[in-house]
Design a protein around this motif. Structure first.
Motif, PDB file in Angstrom:
ATOM      1  N   LYS A 194      -6.538  14.493   5.410  1.00 47.42           N
ATOM      2  CA  LYS A 194      -6.941  13.583   4.347  1.00 47.42           C
ATOM      3  C   LYS A 194      -5.757  12.651   4.096  1.00 47.42           C
ATOM      4  O   LYS A 194      -4.607  13.093   4.027  1.00 47.42           O
ATOM      5  N   THR A 195      -6.018  11.354   3.934  1.00 49.36           N
ATOM      6  CA  THR A 195      -4.930  10.393   3.792  1.00 49.36           C
ATOM      7  C   THR A 195      -5.063   9.625   2.481  1.00 49.36           C
ATOM      8  O   THR A 195      -6.131   9.101   2.163  1.00 49.36           O
ATOM      9  N   ILE A 196      -3.948   9.558   1.743  1.00 53.55           N
ATOM     10  CA  ILE A 196      -3.944   8.912   0.433  1.00 53.55           C
ATOM     11  C   ILE A 196      -2.788   7.929   0.372  1.00 53.55           C
ATOM     12  O   ILE A 196      -1.633   8.291   0.612  1.00 53.55           O
ATOM     13  N   LEU A 197      -3.088   6.681   0.064  1.00 57.20           N
ATOM     14  CA  LEU A 197      -2.078   5.637  -0.040  1.00 57.20           C
ATOM     15  C   LEU A 197      -1.710   5.420  -1.504  1.00 57.20           C
ATOM     16  O   LEU A 197      -2.586   5.218  -2.351  1.00 57.20           O
ATOM     17  N   LEU A 198      -0.410   5.450  -1.807  1.00 54.45           N
ATOM     18  CA  LEU A 198       0.083   5.133  -3.144  1.00 54.45           C
ATOM     19  C   LEU A 198       0.412   3.660  -3.224  1.00 54.45           C
ATOM     20  O   LEU A 198       1.119   3.134  -2.361  1.00 54.45           O
ATOM     21  N   VAL A 199      -0.094   2.980  -4.244  1.00 50.68           N
ATOM     22  CA  VAL A 199       0.140   1.550  -4.414  1.00 50.68           C
ATOM     23  C   VAL A 199       0.718   1.287  -5.805  1.00 50.68           C
ATOM     24  O   VAL A 199       0.622   2.123  -6.703  1.00 50.68           O
ATOM     25  N   PRO A 200       1.327   0.115  -6.005  1.00 52.93           N
ATOM     26  CA  PRO A 200       1.863  -0.219  -7.332  1.00 52.93           C
ATOM     27  C   PRO A 200       0.740  -0.411  -8.347  1.00 52.93           C
ATOM     28  O   PRO A 200      -0.422  -0.633  -7.984  1.00 52.93           O
ATOM     29  N   ARG A 201       1.103  -0.358  -9.623  1.00 53.57           N
ATOM     30  CA  ARG A 201       0.134  -0.626 -10.667  1.00 53.57           C
ATOM     31  C   ARG A 201      -0.447  -2.018 -10.488  1.00 53.57           C
ATOM     32  O   ARG A 201       0.275  -2.981 -10.254  1.00 53.57           O
ATOM     33  N   ASN A 202      -1.773  -2.102 -10.580  1.00 52.82           N
ATOM     34  CA  ASN A 202      -2.488  -3.369 -10.432  1.00 52.82           C
ATOM     35  C   ASN A 202      -2.231  -4.047  -9.084  1.00 52.82           C
ATOM     36  O   ASN A 202      -2.417  -5.249  -8.951  1.00 52.82           O
ATOM     37  N   LEU A 203      -1.797  -3.251  -8.116  1.00 53.97           N
ATOM     38  CA  LEU A 203      -1.532  -3.762  -6.765  1.00 53.97           C
ATOM     39  C   LEU A 203      -0.517  -4.898  -6.770  1.00 53.97           C
ATOM     40  O   LEU A 203      -0.579  -5.812  -5.950  1.00 53.97           O
ATOM     41  N   GLU A 204       0.458  -4.811  -7.679  1.00 56.55           N
ATOM     42  CA  GLU A 204       1.463  -5.865  -7.786  1.00 56.55           C
ATOM     43  C   GLU A 204       2.723  -5.455  -7.018  1.00 56.55           C
ATOM     44  O   GLU A 204       3.569  -4.720  -7.521  1.00 56.55           O
ATOM     45  N   TYR A 205       2.817  -5.929  -5.791  1.00 58.70           N
ATOM     46  CA  TYR A 205       3.991  -5.673  -4.958  1.00 58.70           C
ATOM     47  C   TYR A 205       5.039  -6.736  -5.267  1.00 58.70           C
ATOM     48  O   TYR A 205       4.908  -7.888  -4.866  1.00 58.70           O
ATOM     49  N   GLU A 206       6.092  -6.356  -5.985  1.00 58.32           N
ATOM     50  CA  GLU A 206       7.124  -7.328  -6.327  1.00 58.32           C
ATOM     51  C   GLU A 206       7.995  -7.657  -5.120  1.00 58.32           C
ATOM     52  O   GLU A 206       8.363  -8.802  -4.899  1.00 58.32           O
TER      53      GLU A 206
END
Length: 256
Positions: A211-223
Motif C-alpha cells: 500500500k502506498t501513501i504520499l505525504l503532501v504539504p497543507r493545501n498542496l502548497e509546495y514552497e
C-alpha cells in the motif's frame, strides 16, 4: 517517468482532479487490515513539510559542495540539485563524481538545530496503535533519524531504522535498496504499507504490492520543491494522498 512529462502541484498552480480525488479519499480500517509492517520515510513524512527541517540540511549540503569544488553558492546549489535529481541523493552524486567520504558528508549535512521540530504526541499515539512492526526507511543517517524522531516524541515506537549506510549508500528509489531492506527485515510486501513524500520513491513499493501513501504539504502548497518532487495525475503508484499523517493512521486502526 520523465519529470518533463509531469504536470505538477505547485503553489498557485491549478490542482489536478485525479490527484485531488486521492487527497479526498479517506482510508478505511478494512483496506489496511492485512498490513503487518508499516514503513515510513523520515524527512517531510514523519514531520510535515511546513516544519522545513530539511532546509537546514539543504543549506549545509550546498555549503559542502561549494567548499569541495570551489564554487559560488548559486553554482553549488545547482549542481547539488542535479545530483539529487539524477542519483537519488546529493551524497550519491558526490561519491560517484568526486569520491568523497560519505561519513564526513553525513555528519556535516546533519549538523542542524533539531529544536525546530515540535513534539507530536498525537502522531506518537497513532503510530503506537498500529498493529505489527514499524520501521523508518530513510536516505539520511540513523543519527539524523533518531534525533528527529526523538524531537517528535515517537522514537520508541519504531522497531528499527534502515538508513543510507545500511543501504550501502545506494539511496531510494533504487530497487536494490528496497530489496536489501525487505530482505534484512523479512518484510512481506503483500502485507506492508509505505509512507513517503517523494512520488518516485513509491514506484518500487507499489510494484512489490505494498500500500502506498504520499505525504503532501497543507493545501498542496509546495514552497520549495523541484517539479519532479511533487505529485501529478500520472502518479499511478500512489494509492492515497494525505496532508495529515496522524489523522490518516487513526482512521486505519479505527474501530469498525
Amino acid at each position: 517517468m520523465s519529470p518533463r512529462n509531469k504536470s505538477v502541484f505547485l503553489a498557485g498552480a491549478p490542482c489536478h482532479k485525479a490527484a485531488m480525488k486521492k487527497l479526498d479519499r479517506l482510508p478505511t480500517r478494512e483496506e489496511f487490515a492485512h498490513v503487518t509492517d508499516w514503513v515510513f520515510d523520515l524527512d517531510n513524512t514523519l514531520y510535515p513539510h511546513h516544519v522545513n527541517l530539511f532546509a537546514q540540511i539543504d543549506k549545509n549540503m550546498t555549503a559542502y559542495v561549494a567548499e569541495l569544488l570551489s564554487l559560488e553558492p548559486a553554482e553549488a546549489k545547482k549542481l547539488q540539485k542535479e545530483y539529487y535529481r539524477d542519483h537519488g541523493t546529493t551524497l550519491q552524486g558526490l561519491m560517484i563524481h568526486h569520491g568523497i567520504d560519505p561519513n564526513d558528508f553525513l555528519e556535516r549535512a546533519h549538523a542542524i538545530d533539531y529544536s525546530v521540530v515540535p513534539a507530536n504526541p498525537d502522531l506518537g499515539d497513532a503510530i503506537k496503535a498500529l498493529p505489527g512492526r514499524k520501521f523508518i526507511f530513510t536516505n539520511g543517517s540513523v543519527a539524523h533519524a533518531e534525533m528527529t524522531a526523538r524531537a517528535l516524541g515517537i522514537l520508541d515506537h519504531f522497531d528499527n531504522i534502515f538508513d543510507i549506510v545500511a543501504a550501502g549508500y545506494l539511496p531510494k528509489p533504487a530497487g536494490d535498496t528496497y530489496d536489501k531492506f525487505m530482505s534484512l527485515h523479512r518484510v512481506d510486501t503483500q502485507h506492508a504499507a509505505m509512507f513517503e513524500d517523494l512520488p518516485r520513491n513509491l514506484l518500487v513499493p507499489k510494484a512489490l504490492g505494498m500500500k502506498t501513501i504520499l505525504l503532501v504539504p497543507r493545501n498542496l502548497e509546495y514552497e520549495f520543491a523541484e517539479a519532479w518532487e511533487t505529485s501529478s495525475d500520472a502518479d499511478e503508484q500512489i494509492d492515497y494522498v494525505t496532508e495529515d499523517l496522524a489523522g490518516f493512521l487513526r482512521r486505519v486502526v479505527a474501530e469498525a
